[in-house]
Design a protein around this motif. Structure first.
Motif, PDB file in Angstrom:
ATOM      1  N   UNK A  34       0.852  -1.143   0.072  1.00 40.60           N
ATOM      2  CA  UNK A  34      -0.118   0.113  -0.027  1.00 40.60           C
ATOM      3  C   UNK A  34       0.965   1.332   0.051  1.00 40.60           C
ATOM      4  N   UNK A  35       2.158   1.123   0.527  1.00 38.66           N
ATOM      5  CA  UNK A  35       2.887   2.373   0.583  1.00 38.66           C
ATOM      6  C   UNK A  35       3.969   2.295  -0.595  1.00 38.66           C
ATOM      7  N   UNK A  36       4.081   1.146  -1.217  1.00 39.09           N
ATOM      8  CA  UNK A  36       5.176   1.222  -2.344  1.00 39.09           C
ATOM      9  C   UNK A  36       4.736   0.883  -3.782  1.00 39.09           C
ATOM     10  N   UNK A  37       5.359   0.802  -4.803  1.00 40.12           N
ATOM     11  CA  UNK A  37       4.825   0.697  -6.260  1.00 40.12           C
ATOM     12  C   UNK A  37       4.504  -0.821  -6.431  1.00 40.12           C
ATOM     13  N   UNK A  38       3.821  -1.169  -7.245  1.00 39.30           N
ATOM     14  CA  UNK A  38       3.155  -2.580  -7.481  1.00 39.30           C
ATOM     15  C   UNK A  38       4.492  -3.004  -8.355  1.00 39.30           C
ATOM     16  N   UNK A  39       4.900  -4.190  -7.512  1.00 37.52           N
ATOM     17  CA  UNK A  39       6.265  -4.857  -8.149  1.00 37.52           C
ATOM     18  C   UNK A  39       5.821  -6.312  -8.706  1.00 37.52           C
ATOM     19  N   UNK A  40       4.498  -6.639  -8.780  1.00 36.04           N
ATOM     20  CA  UNK A  40       3.761  -7.879  -9.093  1.00 36.04           C
ATOM     21  C   UNK A  40       4.145  -8.230 -10.569  1.00 36.04           C
ATOM     22  N   UNK A  41       3.863  -7.413 -11.419  1.00 30.51           N
ATOM     23  CA  UNK A  41       4.039  -7.490 -13.035  1.00 30.51           C
ATOM     24  C   UNK A  41       5.420  -7.879 -13.159  1.00 30.51           C
ATOM     25  N   UNK A  42       6.424  -6.952 -12.807  1.00 32.70           N
ATOM     26  CA  UNK A  42       7.834  -7.278 -12.920  1.00 32.70           C
ATOM     27  C   UNK A  42       8.431  -8.624 -12.457  1.00 32.70           C
ATOM     28  N   UNK A  43       7.957  -8.973 -11.256  1.00 31.90           N
ATOM     29  CA  UNK A  43       8.193 -10.314 -10.751  1.00 31.90           C
ATOM     30  C   UNK A  43       7.660 -11.460 -11.756  1.00 31.90           C
ATOM     31  N   UNK A  44       6.521 -11.235 -12.009  1.00 28.79           N
ATOM     32  CA  UNK A  44       5.778 -12.335 -12.756  1.00 28.79           C
ATOM     33  C   UNK A  44       6.549 -12.565 -14.245  1.00 28.79           C
ATOM     34  N   UNK A  45       6.873 -11.465 -14.869  1.00 30.50           N
ATOM     35  CA  UNK A  45       7.627 -11.433 -15.966  1.00 30.50           C
ATOM     36  C   UNK A  45       8.900 -11.827 -16.048  1.00 30.50           C
TER      37      UNK A  45
END
Length: 198
Positions: free
Chosen positions: A12-23
């Protein structure tokens, strides 16, 4: 099978890193079912290579950005194409593990059908804590060592003394942590083999 459930910390306090991890993970890690966003800031994948699963789990937890749950056990087959549609004990174990990981200093937990999960969790938590304290200079030397370079070759490449290379690897417990992950992977592989034979 091994199910990794990975949840972004402080999402909630940082940028979404999920897509970069998935890729990145899908491009570099062999999977049975790919890394996929399951809900909000959470990622899940199915693997059958214990070594790959353990190394990834430790590195993700050590980064401080992720809580990692490693579940191992049976899955309902045939596995659906969508990772998030998978079912079975391994998925349930991974869910229990990631929730527990959120409340540990190491940000990693292991759950499975045998008591071996408790020992594996202790080993991986200790390893993740060690890895999390490594400096950039240790990563620089250690990555080259993992590629098969000698300390003398690493020293030449980095423009430092061989003694400095040795000092960096020693301070980072580089080889000791690698050995811990190797032994944990052997143990998990044995557990998976036993489950298949049941």
């Amino acid at each position: 099978m091994i199910v990794l459930t990975i949840d972004q910390r402080r999402s909630r306090s940082t940028e979404d890193k999920v897509e970069a991890l998935v890729k990145q993970a899908n491009a570099t890690v062999p999977v049975v079912r790919p890394f996929q966003r399951t809900a909000g800031d959470e990622v899940q994948a199915v693997l059958d290579d214990a070594s790959e699963a353990i190394r990834l789990a430790v590195m993700m937890a050590a980064s401080g950005d992720w809580s990692v749950g490693l579940g191992f056990g049976q899955v309902e087959t045939p596995l659906p194409e969508e990772t998030r549609a998978g079912r079975g004990p391994a998925f349930e174990y991974a869910r229990v593990a990631v929730e527990r990981a959120k409340n540990t200093n190491a940000h990693i937990a292991v759950h499975g059908p045998s008591h071996e999960a408790t020992r594996l969790e202790a080993e991986l938590q200790l390893t993740a804590c060690i890895v999390s304290k490594r400096r950039a200079t240790a990563w620089e030397a250690g990555t080259l060592a993992d590629e098969g370079m000698t300390q003398q070759q690493i020293a030449k490449k980095l423009g430092i003394t061989q003694q400095a290379v040795s000092s960096r690897l020693s301070a980072a417990l580089w080889f000791e942590a690698n050995r811990m992950m190797d032994e944990a992977a052997k143990s998990l592989t044995r557990q998976l083999k036993m489950l298949k034979e049941q």
